[in-house]
Write an enzyme that holds these catalytic residues in place. Structure first.
Site, short mmCIF file in Angstrom:
data_model
loop_
_atom_site.label_atom_id
_atom_site.label_comp_id
_atom_site.label_asym_id
_atom_site.label_seq_id
_atom_site.Cartn_x
_atom_site.Cartn_y
_atom_site.Cartn_z
N ASP A 21 0.83 -1.21 0.00
CA ASP A 21 0.00 0.00 0.00
C ASP A 21 0.86 1.27 0.00
O ASP A 21 1.98 1.26 0.53
CB ASP A 21 -0.92 -0.03 1.24
CG ASP A 21 -2.10 0.91 1.08
OD1 ASP A 21 -2.33 1.43 -0.03
OD2 ASP A 21 -2.80 1.14 2.09
N ASN A 23 1.25 3.44 -2.94
CA ASN A 23 1.77 3.87 -4.25
C ASN A 23 1.25 5.26 -4.64
O ASN A 23 2.00 6.09 -5.14
CB ASN A 23 1.35 2.90 -5.35
CG ASN A 23 1.96 1.53 -5.18
OD1 ASN A 23 2.80 1.32 -4.33
ND2 ASN A 23 1.51 0.59 -6.00
N GLY A 24 -0.05 5.47 -4.41
CA GLY A 24 -0.67 6.73 -4.81
C GLY A 24 -0.06 7.90 -4.05
O GLY A 24 0.31 8.92 -4.64
N HIS A 38 2.44 3.36 -9.00
CA HIS A 38 2.30 1.92 -9.27
C HIS A 38 3.51 1.40 -10.05
O HIS A 38 4.02 0.31 -9.79
CB HIS A 38 1.01 1.64 -10.05
CG HIS A 38 -0.23 2.04 -9.30
ND1 HIS A 38 -0.42 1.73 -7.96
CD2 HIS A 38 -1.35 2.72 -9.68
CE1 HIS A 38 -1.60 2.19 -7.57
NE2 HIS A 38 -2.18 2.80 -8.58
N GLU A 68 -12.42 -4.52 -4.61
CA GLU A 68 -12.88 -3.14 -4.37
C GLU A 68 -12.11 -2.13 -5.22
O GLU A 68 -12.63 -1.06 -5.53
CB GLU A 68 -12.73 -2.78 -2.88
CG GLU A 68 -13.72 -3.47 -1.95
CD GLU A 68 -13.37 -4.92 -1.64
OE1 GLU A 68 -12.21 -5.33 -1.91
OE2 GLU A 68 -14.24 -5.64 -1.14
N LEU A 132 10.33 -20.78 -4.38
CA LEU A 132 9.29 -19.91 -3.82
C LEU A 132 7.99 -19.99 -4.61
O LEU A 132 8.00 -19.95 -5.84
CB LEU A 132 9.81 -18.46 -3.85
CG LEU A 132 8.80 -17.37 -3.42
CD1 LEU A 132 8.52 -17.45 -1.92
CD2 LEU A 132 9.32 -15.97 -3.78
N GLU A 208 0.96 -13.18 12.51
CA GLU A 208 1.50 -12.02 13.21
C GLU A 208 1.43 -10.84 12.25
O GLU A 208 1.79 -10.96 11.07
CB GLU A 208 2.96 -12.27 13.62
CG GLU A 208 3.14 -13.39 14.63
CD GLU A 208 2.50 -13.07 15.98
OE1 GLU A 208 2.44 -11.89 16.36
OE2 GLU A 208 2.06 -14.03 16.66
C1 IPE Z 1 -5.63 -2.74 -0.41
O1 IPE Z 1 -5.19 -1.43 -0.61
C2 IPE Z 1 -5.51 -3.53 -1.65
C3 IPE Z 1 -4.16 -3.63 -2.20
C4 IPE Z 1 -3.05 -3.28 -1.66
C5 IPE Z 1 -4.13 -4.21 -3.48
P1 IPE Z 1 -6.20 -0.21 -0.70
O2 IPE Z 1 -5.35 1.00 -0.60
O3 IPE Z 1 -7.09 -0.32 -1.85
O4 IPE Z 1 -7.05 -0.42 0.63
P2 IPE Z 1 -8.10 0.53 1.36
O5 IPE Z 1 -9.29 0.59 0.49
O6 IPE Z 1 -7.45 1.86 1.54
O7 IPE Z 1 -8.38 -0.14 2.65
C1 IPE Z 2 -1.46 0.31 -3.32
O1 IPE Z 2 -1.31 1.67 -3.38
C2 IPE Z 2 -1.73 -0.33 -4.64
C3 IPE Z 2 -3.13 -0.70 -4.83
C4 IPE Z 2 -4.08 -0.62 -3.97
C5 IPE Z 2 -3.50 -1.20 -6.12
P1 IPE Z 2 -2.54 2.67 -3.39
O2 IPE Z 2 -2.89 2.95 -4.82
O3 IPE Z 2 -3.64 2.20 -2.54
O4 IPE Z 2 -1.87 3.96 -2.75
P2 IPE Z 2 -2.48 4.96 -1.70
O5 IPE Z 2 -3.00 4.16 -0.55
O6 IPE Z 2 -3.58 5.69 -2.39
O7 IPE Z 2 -1.34 5.83 -1.32
MG MG Z 3 -4.06 2.42 -0.56
#
Ligand code: IPE
Ligand code: IPE
Ligand code: MG
Length: 251
Positions: A21, A23-24, A38, A68, A132, A208
């Site tokens: 999580d 990347n954005g 990404h 989702e 793996l 864990e």
């Molecule tokens: C969860 O990340 C799914 C992945 C990492 C692929 P999200 O960033 O979409 O999760 P929420 O919606 O914020 O909980």
């Molecule tokens: C995780 O990064 C990748 C996916 C969920 C596909 P996000 O895209 O959720 O990045 P944030 O949480 O918005 O920073």
């Molecule tokens: Mg996210």
């Protein structure tokens, strides 16, 4: 300090699951659009997969796209899906070189046909590898998986393949998409979020949990080693008392 040297090789988790999580936010901090994050996240995937293979970890599940996530803006969804599928496909020679076997879990029915075909080919091309197990969770959600398992079990009861009395926890696990793997012992989520977001809910009953503040595109082997060291410092009690666990371990 060499973190790798501190790891106890006899106490490695057999299965590590990661919610990749952040990347954005990583991209936005740099004034770029989310897809740029990404794209850089792929570098982290390479490093962590290599790290797990080097350690001899049995299974690594990476949460790459949730059911989702289909709700995100169309441009991000198609860009991310294309990136994921093309990267997986391009990585096949490296996976084969490192004896890594690819698996994909998730609701493939939501994917475009070309993506399904590319994934099927990548899976087939790595199917002879014995190191793996890399399990990509793509268009995955745990509630979807559990409901699917319940449906399949109901159909098997109806056709007489199993009896209702046969249904117990181990049999239930066999109907999940992770049936071939041990439950994850360590779950890592990056980016400082403290939630599970519909990931491996049944399988993580006793995992864990390790929450790292690092955004996924910055996550590297050293952070993985931190998580494993933290895991190795914990007492896993499985409902028993700390005293019982110590006695059983002969301490
Ligand atoms: C969860 O990340 C799914 C992945 C990492 C692929 P999200 O960033 O979409 O999760 P929420 O919606 O914020 O909980
Ligand atoms: C995780 O990064 C990748 C996916 C969920 C596909 P996000 O895209 O959720 O990045 P944030 O949480 O918005 O920073
Ligand atoms: Mg996210």
């Amino acid at each position: 300090m060499d973190k790798l040297a501190l790891l106890k090789t006899q106490q490695l988790p057999r299965h590590i699951a990661i919610i990749m999580d952040g990347n954005g936010r990583w991209a936005q901090e740099r004034g770029h659009d989310r897809l740029y994050g990404h794209l850089h996240g792929v570098e982290s995937v390479r490093d962590i997969v290599e790290g797990c293979a080097e350690l001899g970890i049995e299974a690594l599940t990476l949460y790459a796209f949730s059911t989702e996530n289909w709700l995100r803006p169309q441009q991000e969804v198609s860009g991310l899906m294309d990136l994921l599928v093309s990267t997986i496909y391009k990585e096949v020679p490296t996976l084969n070189k490192n004896n890594i076997r690819l698996h994909v879990i998730g609701d493939q029915s939501m994917m475009p046909d070309h993506a399904k075909a590319a994934l099927a080919e990548a899976i087939e091309l790595t199917s002879g590898n014995t190191g793996l197990n890399l399990i990509m969770a793509l268009s995955y959600s745990s509630r979807w998986e559990i409901v699917e398992a319940a449906k399949k079990m109901a159909m098997d009861v109806r056709s007489g393949k199993i009896e209702v009395e046969d249904i117990h926890q181990d049999l239930f696990s066999q109907y999940l998409t992770t049936a071939a793997f041990p439950d994850p012992e360590l779950m890592i989520r990056t980016s400082g979020e403290h939630r599970i977001s519909n990931f491996l809910l049944y399988q993580m009953a006793y995992a864990e949990l390790h929450f790292s503040p690092i955004l996924w595109p910055d996550f590297r082997k050293e952070h993985l080693y931190d998580a494993i060291l933290n895991f190795q410092g914990r007492e896993r009690r499985f409902g028993k008392t700390g005293e019982q666990v110590k006695n059983e371990a002969g301490c």
